[in-house]
Design an enzyme around this catalytic site. Structure first.
Site, short mmCIF file in Angstrom:
data_model
loop_
_atom_site.label_atom_id
_atom_site.label_comp_id
_atom_site.label_asym_id
_atom_site.label_seq_id
_atom_site.Cartn_x
_atom_site.Cartn_y
_atom_site.Cartn_z
N CYS A 73 0.82 -1.21 0.00
CA CYS A 73 0.00 0.00 0.00
C CYS A 73 0.86 1.26 0.00
O CYS A 73 0.45 2.29 -0.53
CB CYS A 73 -0.99 0.00 1.16
SG CYS A 73 -0.24 -0.21 2.79
N HIS A 103 -1.75 1.30 7.23
CA HIS A 103 -2.18 1.41 5.84
C HIS A 103 -1.81 2.80 5.32
O HIS A 103 -1.74 3.77 6.08
CB HIS A 103 -3.69 1.20 5.75
CG HIS A 103 -4.22 1.10 4.35
ND1 HIS A 103 -3.70 0.24 3.41
CD2 HIS A 103 -5.22 1.77 3.72
CE1 HIS A 103 -4.35 0.38 2.28
NE2 HIS A 103 -5.28 1.30 2.44
#
EC number: 3.4.19.12
Length: 235
Positions: A96, A170
């Protein structure tokens, strides 16, 4: 992060120096770099203009539930060169950070800093007019990308986890479209770009953008981080 992952990368450390080195190895001009943002309460102390923002935050199960709920009424991004922003669906596990970096340089003013003939230049030329699935294959099939990324991912100052390990943090990206002047949240784990509204200034650290980011920070709680993509001329 859960998802239909078909490949695995080592997680990228949330270090602006690591991101910057990877940025340059991929083919962005040395004039661009990532800079850590420690506080956003004093806009005059921030680097202006910022070309993109990368937001790092804890992503518990509740976040995944909320994201799925928000996306339930959205249509899948189709790709092609007629979109307001360029977006890549994440199918590489633990990458990510890479997708946030990619989104930050493939949109807005940063595109002008991509050097022709480099890996990133070739990827952009190939992917610009492709649909979502074809873009996925281009990224997954690039051995050169995999090698460059792996080198950068091992350059951080913390122990390197395994490529198939689950990590709690994330990364997402915020960019301003040069097409419609709207701010977008770009997250490869969603159905596509999320429109966050019109931003007048050509700066993703402008007031309208900061208001959006402040809400994300509030929702994320402790443990979040923020990096800005800036040029050497940023003040």
């Amino acid at each position: 992060m859960p998802g239909p992952y078909r490949k695995h990368f080592i997680p990228l450390e949330s270090d602006p120096e690591v991101f910057t080195r990877l940025l340059h190895k991929l083919g962005i001009s040395p004039d661009l770099r990532f800079q850590e943002i420690y506080a956003i309460d004093e806009p005059d102390q921030l680097p202006h203009p910022a070309l993109a923002l990368v937001f790092i935050f804890p992503a518990p199960a509740a976040y995944e539930v909320q994201k799925a709920k928000e996306d339930s009424g959205s249509s899948e991004y189709a790709g092609g060169d007629d979109q307001d922003v360029m977006w890549f669906k994440q199918t590489i596990h633990n990458a990510c950070g890479f997708y946030a970096l990619l989104h930050s340089v493939c949109n807005g003013p940063a595109k002008a800093y991509i050097q022709p003939g480099t890996l990133l230049g070739r990827l952009m030329d190939t992917c610009r007019s492709l649909g979502t699935e074809d873009r996925i294959r281009v990224l997954e099939d690039s051995k050169e990308l995999e090698t460059i990324y792996a080198e950068a991912a091992r350059e951080g100052g913390t122990p390197v986890p395994g490529a198939e390990e689950e990590v709690d943090s994330h990364y997402i990206c915020f960019v301003k479209s040069t097409g419609n002047s709207h701010l977008y949240e770009l997250d490869g784990d969603r159905k596509g770009p999320v429109d966050k509204g019109f931003v007048e200034a050509d700066d993703v650290l402008a007031e309208e953008s900061l208001n959006v980011v402040k809400q994300y920070m509030q929702d994320a709680g402790l443990g979040h981080g923020l990096m800005a993509l800036v040029s050497d001329s940023a003040r």
